[in-house]
Design an enzyme around this catalytic site. Sequence first.
Site, PDB file in Angstrom:
ATOM      1  N   HIS B  68      -1.365  -4.352   1.312  1.00 24.16           N
ATOM      2  CA  HIS B  68      -0.521  -4.393   2.504  1.00 24.16           C
ATOM      3  C   HIS B  68      -1.119  -3.519   3.596  1.00 24.16           C
ATOM      4  CE1 HIS B  68       1.005  -0.910   0.260  1.00 24.16           C
ATOM      5  NE2 HIS B  68       1.497  -0.442   1.388  1.00 24.16           N
ATOM      6  N   HIS B  70      -0.267  -0.729   5.193  1.00 18.80           N
ATOM      7  CA  HIS B  70      -0.164   0.723   5.351  1.00 18.80           C
ATOM      8  C   HIS B  70      -1.540   1.367   5.243  1.00 18.80           C
ATOM      9  CE1 HIS B  70       4.393   1.151   4.414  1.00 18.80           C
ATOM     10  NE2 HIS B  70       4.141   1.033   5.701  1.00 18.80           N
ATOM     11  N   ASP B  72      -2.601   4.073   4.038  1.00 19.10           N
ATOM     12  CA  ASP B  72      -3.073   4.640   2.770  1.00 19.10           C
ATOM     13  C   ASP B  72      -3.531   3.532   1.820  1.00 19.10           C
ATOM     14  OD1 ASP B  72      -0.383   3.879   2.596  1.00 19.10           O
ATOM     15  OD2 ASP B  72       0.002   5.197   0.895  1.00 19.10           O
ATOM     16  N   HIS B  73      -3.469   2.275   2.296  1.00 18.61           N
ATOM     17  CA  HIS B  73      -3.988   1.167   1.493  1.00 18.61           C
ATOM     18  C   HIS B  73      -5.115   0.411   2.196  1.00 18.61           C
ATOM     19  CE1 HIS B  73      -0.901   1.278  -1.738  1.00 18.61           C
ATOM     20  NE2 HIS B  73      -0.288   1.972  -0.810  1.00 18.61           N
ATOM     21  N   HIS B 157       7.575  -4.759   0.035  1.00 21.05           N
ATOM     22  CA  HIS B 157       7.480  -3.363   0.492  1.00 21.05           C
ATOM     23  C   HIS B 157       7.469  -3.274   2.021  1.00 21.05           C
ATOM     24  CE1 HIS B 157       6.071   0.746   0.761  1.00 21.05           C
ATOM     25  NE2 HIS B 157       4.962   0.352   1.334  1.00 21.05           N
ATOM     26  N   ASP B 178       2.201  -1.528  -3.291  1.00 16.97           N
ATOM     27  CA  ASP B 178       3.527  -0.918  -3.235  1.00 16.97           C
ATOM     28  C   ASP B 178       4.545  -2.042  -3.224  1.00 16.97           C
ATOM     29  OD1 ASP B 178       2.110   1.355  -3.039  1.00 16.97           O
ATOM     30  OD2 ASP B 178       2.699   1.860  -0.985  1.00 16.97           O
ATOM     31  N   GLU B 203       2.320   0.910  -8.974  1.00 19.24           N
ATOM     32  CA  GLU B 203       2.577   2.149  -8.249  1.00 19.24           C
ATOM     33  C   GLU B 203       3.709   2.877  -8.961  1.00 19.24           C
ATOM     34  OE1 GLU B 203       5.201   2.974  -5.480  1.00 19.24           O
ATOM     35  OE2 GLU B 203       5.932   0.978  -4.940  1.00 19.24           O
ATOM     36  N   HIS B 414      -0.684   5.811  -7.760  1.00 19.45           N
ATOM     37  CA  HIS B 414       0.161   6.016  -6.601  1.00 19.45           C
ATOM     38  C   HIS B 414       1.443   6.768  -6.972  1.00 19.45           C
ATOM     39  CE1 HIS B 414       2.256   5.075  -2.826  1.00 19.45           C
ATOM     40  NE2 HIS B 414       1.101   4.666  -2.346  1.00 19.45           N
TER      41      HIS B 414
END
EC number: 3.1.27.-
Lengths: 658, 600
Positions: B68, B70, B72-73, B157, B178, B203, B414
């Site tokens: 996705h 975000h 942090d991904h 998510h 996530d 996660e 995660h």
Amino acid sequence: MKLYCLSGHPTLPCNVLKFKSTTIMLDCGLDMTSTLNFLPLPLVQSPRLSNLPGWSLKDGNAFLDKELKECSGHVFVDSVPEFCLPETELIDLSTVDVILISNYHCMMALPYITEHTGFTGTVYATEPTVQIGRLLMEELVNFIERVPKAQSASLWKNKDIQRLLPSPLKDAVEVSTWRRCYTMQEVNSALSKIQLVGYSQKIELFGAVQVTPLSSGYALGSSNWIIQSHYEKVSYVSGSSLLTTHPQPMDQASLKNSDVLVLTGLTQIPTANPDGMVGEFCSNLALTVRNGGNVLVPCYPSGVIYDLLECLYQYIDSAGLSNIPFYFISPVANSSLEFSQIFAEWLCHNKQTKVYLPEPPFPHAELIQTNKLKHYPSLHGDFSSDFRQPCVVFTGHPSLRFGDVVHFMELWGKSSLNTVIFTEPDFSYLEALAPYQPLAMKCIYCPIDTRLNFIQVSKLLKEVQPLHVVCPEQYTQPPPAQSHRMDLMIDCQPPAMSYRRAEVLALPFKRRYEKIEIMPELADSLVPMEIKPGISLATVSAVLHTKDNKHVLQPPPRPAQPAGGKKRKRGSDDIPDCKVLKPLLSGSIPVEQFVQALEKHGFSDIKVEDTAKGHIVLLQEAETLIQIEEDSTHIICDNDEMLRVRLRDLVLKFLQKF
Amino acid sequence: MPEIRVTPLGAGQDVGRSCILVSIGGKNVMLDCGMHMGFNDDRRFPDFSYITRNGRLTDFLDCVIISHFHLDHCGALPYFSEMVGYDGPIYMTHPTQAICPILLEDYRKIAVDKKGEANFFTSQMIKDCMKKVVAVHLHQTVQVDDELEIKAYYAGHVLGAAMFQIKVGSESVVYTGDYNMTPDRHLGAAWIDKCRPNLLITESTYATTIRDSKRCRERDFLKKVHEAVERGGKVLIPVFALGRAQELCILLETFWERMNLKAPIYFSTGLTEKANHYYKLFITWTNQKIRKTFVQRNMFEFKHIKAFDRAFADNPGPMVVFATPGMLHAGQSLQIFRKWAGNEKNMVIMPGYCVQGTVGHKILSGQRKLEMEGRQVLEVKMQVEYMSFSAHADAKGIMQLVGQAEPENVLLVHGEAKKMEFLKQKIEQEFRVNCYMPANGETVTLPTSPSIPVGISLGLLKREMAQGLLPDAKKPRLLHGTLIMKDSNFRLVSSEQALKELGLAEHQLRFTCRVHLHDPRKEQETALRVYSHLKSVLKDHCVQHLPDGSVTVESILIQAAAHSEDPGTKVLLVSWTYQDEELGSYLTSLLKKGLPQGAT
């Protein structure tokens, strides 16, 4: 494997495929051309229509004059319009496991099938197909239900009477099975049985068959289907397009290596070039409006209308039409325009890129924003106060038998300033116009059918190389009106197998293999040996498990351990199970080497005699005789099991096991 | 022995810079390519030199999958593909593909323009990186190559979030990214079928939390916002532009409407409107209710929520401001926070998880004196509230997903090590599967034993099926055949067919044993006695007495002959083929014992 052909309409197919242990219905098309035999349903009472004379037989007998009316030499049924359903008697439809829908035009008969045949299976379709299909059904139901008609004619359907009627009523097929429109409740119930799928999604049916929808390039969410097992593949091609319009391009590569390709839904107007037609559409529209006339475009609420609006978006300013109002009237106009904007993933690359910006993929959003395009659920209400002429009206139904279009035909038909432009190819425009004759308004026929034409089909077939092609009979000969055009038919080798309504075809399949899984423990125990360069063999003795149509081979049970306790001891006294299978043998025994081996193993006094076919080896001491021929060995000995086993093992050393 | 290997380069016992390497069936796949919010140095990106020190990444990786948008991904993606160098395919869903470059650009701007970092990826690199992206549909089976296929499932998510199944032959791994197991105001719940992967990588952000009902949290949130606004305070809600923001906006919008409130609600930066537009165009990715009603009323067209201007922060009177980013680690939310922190009437609501090192994390852990840049100390007097609105599955949700997918093994990423430990035990107890939680750089190896698919000739299969004595097709049956292996084509056929295909003749091996019987009667009578005896012993076998005087048991032939020397002895010739060896050998030993007295 069999194909049951339930529809005779090549672009509104309904076939049932029996494939392995599954029964799969391919599309559920509803032939609506039957409605052309009916009088239009006007929104407000039309004095012209209600004063049409009743029809009477040549001998003056007028007993049908309540049911049949005459207009300009044509006879029409004065009744609630009815549709021609797919065949329901050819096969027990309650046995259908799944229905695969290829596009929203090919699902219009769904409520008849799912609600009235005992169907208990699942329907598979893409999300745009379902959403837009729902809109088409909603519109249809709405058109029919909002003008309740008291009369439901049935007398004329009597076979003896039908014979006496003039064409085309006389030739109408299966009139006894014609049905009135379904209700919204039936639509909702039918649609609730649909499971949504995405392109290239592999859907397992009972572990035996896998079905996969592929992009077909014809409409939003339109698909072709692959129906396959591990060794057989059927491609179902229905309503495909290679032109670049709004939908995602057609996936051709995945159709390769098919055993059978069922080909339906080709263009209905093989001689018309869609691009040329769009051009003609625009210029005729502009001409009429400039002369102060109105333009009526009978259309479906989704599909080509998006492309037409996009063309007009680019055209109107340059053609000086910026001030002309465009109206889109349909109970689902708003929904259709909104839905078209949210299916980014199902659109062609250009439109997808726009969504990433993020901008609406279709420019009709801008037409609406700038008030150039207005949409209304019906003639009533806001429309009547906003209505300005000259204008352009897009509205349904393209059959001209129901919907708001009937009103506009009555309203504008008398003036030669106005023009009706036919773009939908599903109905013959002359037949559609028949109950409105005599007509002063101009009629332009610009059918836009983006589906495959015969040149494209022949290219496609060369590309994907199916072993066999199956298609409606209409595609195996030139169209009746152009019987000299030998290019307007499918040309392939071997010749296509053709079908017609109510026929059952046996598909030319030779199923020879099935997939089976060898469990790792068994695989580890196999001893392959190379027989020829590159070819290895291994004998397999295993236990076959079959569950959910999947076959698995597991290691055979170990010989029962001579365990004590209650378990029956298995010794030499037990009668052996004849199910223990021994391999076949192959090879031949070289006598000299065999004799050497015998000697090595302690046999003496060996004598070899030549025979016509081979040799006889005599072990005189053991009173044993071994006949060796090219393809056989016969050991004849006393009842000495030890000896026999020793000899056997020596022989086996020279042979290969299978 | 085939095996599956998993090595987290990031998100191993940690939240941030998700990046997991998976080797399966000889294929190497990288799952996510994130950045770490808590670091500003090298540690913010995964250490790609682990994959290879000198070779090209493209040669070592078959594909990259982004779950996705975000950061942090996906935050390290342009660095990975353009600066380290990767030219293979990158898979993500359409909404992720649409939104990801915008967030990357946003991230780049903060790093380069605001913090003045050098040697960061450029806008052009983001563009070049996105050109390598292949968009996938939900449930579409994407054939990466002939053997490797991937399939996306809905994860709920954020818009476009997906879980991915990675499959080679009969081996598979599912990576959840996530996910959220409870539908919220704008997204649906994650769903996966019973795909029974060898490994589920999930996660575990909320490994130990079981959250109360969403309604309560929503009511709580609205109450707090309402109270603050009533007393004239300013409410800051740090959010990420896409995701929670939309959910909270829908919530406040309906509340404002119902309560007829007048205090302004602002949404910071131009990203907002754009963000809402994405939600409108990708409405098929939202929840059922929004999708159903969007024609009548598009939930992402807000009446009460207006664009924020930097100058508004100093306006008198109450207001609610949504500002990015969500962890107060930089940008506008941090600026506003510094402005408002000193007033106890104001309030900051943290609606999501904050990683260690961020201002958000500090204030949530109770710190009220913050050291800012230039040794300046910021005293926090405003009310600090935490509301878990982040759309991660809680412990119950994680267990639910494990139950849905029925994996053979589970691997946790995660999340925090301590919490993972707890969840690991729970999963091992409840599902009786192994659960792993490797740290970054640590490799988990799972041996697999894939079954081997071969083609079986229908003749053989049907023959074996017909042989089953019981009509029960489900009963296991013994099957004998020959496996022909040619290149990678494996076929199982009957032995006869194998011989025929290879042009080989069958070699018949036959045995004939002489059994001496003391019986002075005539041969015919001896044969008859043999017949009766065998008939009574071998009840399950087909024993026949043929007109020519011989006896058969199945295909075994027994003939009686006179002994050349001893008229009191008869010789039984028992003859059988190699295939009937068991029975033949049994018969000879049976006959050797002689015939029972009294038998005719």
